[in-house]
Motif scaffolding. Structure first.
Motif, short mmCIF file in Angstrom:
data_model
loop_
_atom_site.label_atom_id
_atom_site.label_comp_id
_atom_site.label_asym_id
_atom_site.label_seq_id
_atom_site.Cartn_x
_atom_site.Cartn_y
_atom_site.Cartn_z
N GLU A 21 0.87 -1.10 0.03
CA GLU A 21 -0.02 0.09 0.06
C GLU A 21 0.90 1.13 0.08
OE1 GLU A 21 -2.65 -0.20 3.25
OE2 GLU A 21 -3.96 -1.73 2.61
N ASN A 54 -2.66 6.13 -6.27
CA ASN A 54 -2.28 4.93 -5.51
C ASN A 54 -1.13 4.24 -6.25
OD1 ASN A 54 -2.02 2.22 -4.84
ND2 ASN A 54 -4.40 1.93 -4.96
N THR A 59 -5.82 -2.47 -4.10
CA THR A 59 -6.63 -1.39 -4.27
C THR A 59 -6.87 -0.97 -2.61
OG1 THR A 59 -7.94 -2.46 -6.06
CG2 THR A 59 -9.32 -0.97 -4.32
N LEU A 60 -6.93 0.49 -2.59
CA LEU A 60 -7.25 0.98 -1.12
C LEU A 60 -8.41 1.29 -0.90
CD1 LEU A 60 -3.96 3.56 -1.46
CD2 LEU A 60 -4.19 1.27 -0.53
N LYS A 61 -9.09 1.13 0.08
CA LYS A 61 -10.48 1.40 0.42
C LYS A 61 -10.23 2.45 1.71
CE LYS A 61 -12.28 -2.95 -1.05
NZ LYS A 61 -13.10 -4.17 -1.02
N ASN A 62 -11.51 3.43 1.67
CA ASN A 62 -11.79 4.26 2.87
C ASN A 62 -10.26 4.95 3.13
OD1 ASN A 62 -14.43 3.55 2.79
ND2 ASN A 62 -13.92 1.61 4.06
N PRO A 78 -13.56 6.71 -1.02
CA PRO A 78 -14.05 5.30 -1.03
C PRO A 78 -13.13 4.17 -1.29
CG PRO A 78 -15.90 6.45 -1.73
CD PRO A 78 -14.52 7.23 -1.77
N THR A 79 -12.62 4.45 -2.85
CA THR A 79 -11.75 3.23 -3.22
C THR A 79 -10.98 3.98 -4.11
OG1 THR A 79 -13.03 2.73 -5.14
CG2 THR A 79 -13.21 1.37 -2.95
N GLU A 81 -8.00 2.41 -6.96
CA GLU A 81 -7.37 1.28 -7.84
C GLU A 81 -5.72 1.46 -8.08
OE1 GLU A 81 -8.66 -1.52 -8.61
OE2 GLU A 81 -10.78 -0.81 -7.97
#
Length: 266
Positions: A21, A54, A59-62, A78-79, A81
């Protein structure tokens, strides 16, 4: 793996990167200050945009974007990619501390990763006041003209039209009984009032009016003119008999005459 007539090949394992991440932040100012001189004034709003890319492989969320020097403090994406970029917006209202500092320094963070630091110039500190003087109340007989010895009551409103708080603002009124009055503090945009009085003099009566104004920080108020009664010198004569030599000869009567001015006008 491949097979030929149900005969399998060997198994080939290809390693992949570990999940990672990572983000990259870019912060910019959007829009301009109101007068477009590149310097933001007290109370103006600076608009920021924070772009979050990113640069990891999952995928990163929140995704929470923080901006401690903004009105909003946080914003959530929220997300995102891998390889994608999304943006959030923040605002900051210029304060008196910003004016004194001469600039606003701002940056954002995501997961302890900071954005670039953005510096925005502010106006220079400026002290300025606006004075308004009025007569409060009326003369005693309410004919609009003040008599000798009557008191004229004034109110002076002082508005801070600068961009820093003023302390111990001295208001001067040389033609008043009090001469000066002090306002402890006056915040930008704030208005406070002080009161003065003036006792009508013989010179005021002769002039037919009282002209008065106040000052603060070398800034004058409007000039207030108050009419006075017209000068009207007169005397009251009283005649009394003090001795009679011969009651039959009134021509020889001795008298005393007392004259008294009734309005103190020289």
């Amino acid at each position: 793996r491949a097979t030929v007539k149900d005969t399998p090949s060997n198994t080939v394992e290809t390693p992949t990167e570990n999940p990672r991440e990572a983000v990259e932040l870019t912060k910019t100012v959007t829009g301009e200050d109101e007068n477009e001189d590149g310097k933001y004034a007290l109370g103006e709003t600076i608009h920021y945009e924070v772009s979050v890319k990113n640069i990891g492989n999952v995928t990163l969320k929140n995704v929470e974007v923080k901006d401690g020097n903004s009105k909003e403090k946080t914003a959530t994406i929220p997300t995102i990619e891998p390889g994608d970029t999304k943006s959030v917006k923040f605002t900051h209202v210029v304060t008196e501390d910003d004016i004194k500092a001469g600039e606003v320094i701002n940056k954002a963070t995501v997961k302890d990763t900071p954005s670039n630091e953005v510096t925005t110039d502010t106006e220079e500190p400026r002290e300025a006041v606006e004075l308004t003087k009025t007569v409060t109340g009326e003369d005693e007989n309410k004919d609009g003209k003040y008599a000798l010895g009557e008191i004229i009551h004034y109110e002076v409103s002082v508005k801070n039209t600068g961009n820093v708080t003023l302390s111990n603002v001295i208001v001067n009124d040389d033609n008043s009984t009090e001469k000066t009055a002090t306002i402890d503090t006056l915040a930008p945009g704030e208005t406070k009032s002080v009161n003065f009085t003036h006792v009508v003099t013989e010179a005021d009566i002769k002039a037919g009016e009282v002209i008065n104004k106040a000052t603060a920080k070398d800034t004058p108020s409007n000039e207030v003119t108050t009419p006075t009664e017209s000068a009207n010198p007169s005397i009251d004569v009283q005649k009394t008999i003090v001795k009679v030599k011969d009651t039959e000869i009134p021509e020889n009567m001795e008298v005393a005459i007392k004259a008294q001015k009734d309005d103190k006008i020289t």
